[in-house]
Design an enzyme around this catalytic site. Structure first.
Site, short mmCIF file in Angstrom:
data_model
loop_
_atom_site.label_atom_id
_atom_site.label_comp_id
_atom_site.label_asym_id
_atom_site.label_seq_id
_atom_site.Cartn_x
_atom_site.Cartn_y
_atom_site.Cartn_z
N CYS A 192 -11.80 3.09 -0.92
CA CYS A 192 -10.01 3.56 -0.12
C CYS A 192 -10.05 3.17 1.20
O CYS A 192 -11.07 2.39 2.04
CB CYS A 192 -9.74 5.53 -0.05
SG CYS A 192 -8.55 6.16 0.81
N HIS B 259 -8.41 3.33 3.60
CA HIS B 259 -8.18 3.86 5.05
C HIS B 259 -9.91 4.32 5.53
O HIS B 259 -10.20 3.96 5.99
CB HIS B 259 -7.67 5.51 5.06
CG HIS B 259 -6.50 5.19 5.58
ND1 HIS B 259 -5.99 5.24 4.34
CD2 HIS B 259 -5.70 6.35 6.04
CE1 HIS B 259 -4.82 5.74 4.93
NE2 HIS B 259 -4.63 5.94 5.81
N ASP C 127 0.92 -0.99 0.04
CA ASP C 127 0.12 -0.19 -0.24
C ASP C 127 1.22 1.36 -0.56
O ASP C 127 2.13 1.11 0.56
CB ASP C 127 -0.88 0.15 1.28
CG ASP C 127 -1.50 1.38 1.02
OD1 ASP C 127 -2.59 1.48 -0.26
OD2 ASP C 127 -1.83 1.50 2.15
N SER C 128 0.33 2.55 -0.81
CA SER C 128 0.71 3.82 -0.30
C SER C 128 1.57 3.97 1.46
O SER C 128 2.54 4.21 1.66
CB SER C 128 -0.07 5.17 -0.78
OG SER C 128 -1.15 4.88 0.10
N CYS D 189 -4.11 -0.79 -2.02
CA CYS D 189 -4.06 0.85 -2.54
C CYS D 189 -5.00 0.67 -3.64
O CYS D 189 -4.88 0.12 -4.32
CB CYS D 189 -3.28 1.04 -2.22
SG CYS D 189 -3.10 2.72 -3.25
N GLU E 94 -6.33 8.67 10.42
CA GLU E 94 -4.79 9.14 10.79
C GLU E 94 -4.43 9.56 11.72
O GLU E 94 -3.45 9.37 13.07
CB GLU E 94 -3.91 9.39 9.16
CG GLU E 94 -3.58 8.01 8.44
CD GLU E 94 -2.07 8.47 7.19
OE1 GLU E 94 -1.68 9.34 7.26
OE2 GLU E 94 -2.54 7.86 6.89
#
Lengths: 256, 256
Positions: free
Chosen positions: A182, A184, A7-8, A71, A150
């Protein structure tokens, strides 16, 4: 043989966690490119370049038979390039998520949310239309969702306001299904469900389980789990207990 | 001779704009490392490495006599390394901002806001204490401010709520002066002033003007202005009319 996931950054740990729970004995090596996160605002050329470096790290260092591109931005732009360059199975998040959404929608209207790059790439639109050409799709980029997650602001009024800022409009289109485009975003699932209780939420990481099953891999391995990051990451320290069982990350150096 | 400015991304354009307005005939070359932005969540080692590459691009390609490090994170971690490696003047944002704050404070209590990396580096604390050892300092990291600016949400309720989320506590310390320790933050100046009308706000980009004056450079040049980015940037497209006179960016390739 084992699975490599990249993932990024650390968002792909939602995928790592789901796979871990479904296949507890599987060996997995996770790479987060935290020195260059986020990919979601970068150009196609740059995302392809970075993604090939990530895949190369996993293939060069571990005896893997499958790469999971956890990702959405990398899946949207780089998956064909990874398939062409490396002789392993490659699973992205876009196609599995699209299949799941089409299975659950009842009115054939689907909403897609993701980073700017994922939305701009149109990858979900292409994948959904390739399976069912008359599906109606609305897309919205939600760039503030990643920092909200985050910064551990998920349970605050700020998260509520930002979710409504991005989604109120989309909900007027009548979509009955929402793809979290996404990695997240699953951490915002409860906030989204609070404001839009009737929407069916599709989390691609769950759809990937079916793909792994279809590959008929040997998933009874040694429960080996490793996490590599290209740079120290405050976001990883914040999320590792929730998503990675508190594991300590190792440093990865990618070849240019 | 001319000035080279670099930043991790497009926030340094607030500095570019201030210098442009003060010295309209100065030649300036701006580099934004948009392929790897943001630096604010990365490690010291990575920030030093990226910053030296940015400085190298400016020195290698343009006949400059001064580098302005228009990024608080890079100024905090990398400025000594840049001074050691390149034989040009190097101006950061931390020292000028610290001088300005100490000139305006009346009660010797200063607040500093910035990215996680800038706060963690303690660079403003060191710079302020080096000039006046008994100054009282409170720091707060405000990671959501950059996406708020880049998503053009400055004039929304979200910006109001996020500003109060980060600053309400700090304001109880009695600080009369606030250093904007990130080049994006000047674009939130009005929101901050709305909620805390008595605080004196220090914008480092204005403090840099004095440094340029002190160097006694020839500022009567050809008004040459160039902007280079290491990747396409939606944030640049959003901000270029406000901060860069609508100029078109060129692609920069940095040496590893």
């Amino acid at each position: 043989m084992a699975i490599g996931i990249f993932d990024s950054g650390v968002g792909g740990l939602t995928v790592y966690k789901t796979i871990s729970e479904h296949f507890p004995e599987l060996d997995m090596h996770y790479l987060g490119d935290t020195a260059r996160v986020p990919y979601g605002s970068r150009s196609q050329e740059t995302v392809i370049n970075y993604s090939l470096q990530c895949a190369g790290f996993l293939v060069d260092n571990f005896d893997i038979d499958t790469i999971i591109v956890a990702c959405n931005t990398a899946s949207s732009y780089a998956i064909d390039h990874i398939r062409k360059k490396f002789k392993v199975n490659v699973i992205g998040v876009v196609e599995p998520g699209s299949y799941s959404a089409l299975q659950v929608t009842e009115n054939n209207k689907i909403g897609v949310i993701g980073t700017r790059a994922t939305v701009r790439s149109g990858s979900y639109v292409k994948a959904l239309k390739a399976i069912r050409s008359d599906v109606e799709i609305t897309q919205t980029a939600c760039p503030l969702f990643v920092p909200i997650v985050e910064e551990m602001l998920v349970d605050t009024d700020i998260a509520d306001m930002v979710v409504r800022h991005y989604l109120d409009n989309m909900m007027t289109t009548g979509a009955d299904t929402l793809i979290l485009g996404c990695t997240h975003y699953p951490l915002l699932k409860n906030v989204i469900a609070k404001f839009y209780p009737d929407i069916k939420i599709v989390d691609s990481s769950e759809a990937i389980i079916d793909c792994i099953n279809e590959l008929k891999l040997n998933v009874n391995q040694h429960s080996k789990r490793e996490i590599y990051l290209t740079d120290e990451s405050p976001a990883f320290e914040t999320l590792k207990n929730i998503l990675a069982g508190g594991i300590t990350a190792k440093k990865a150096v990618l070849k240019p």
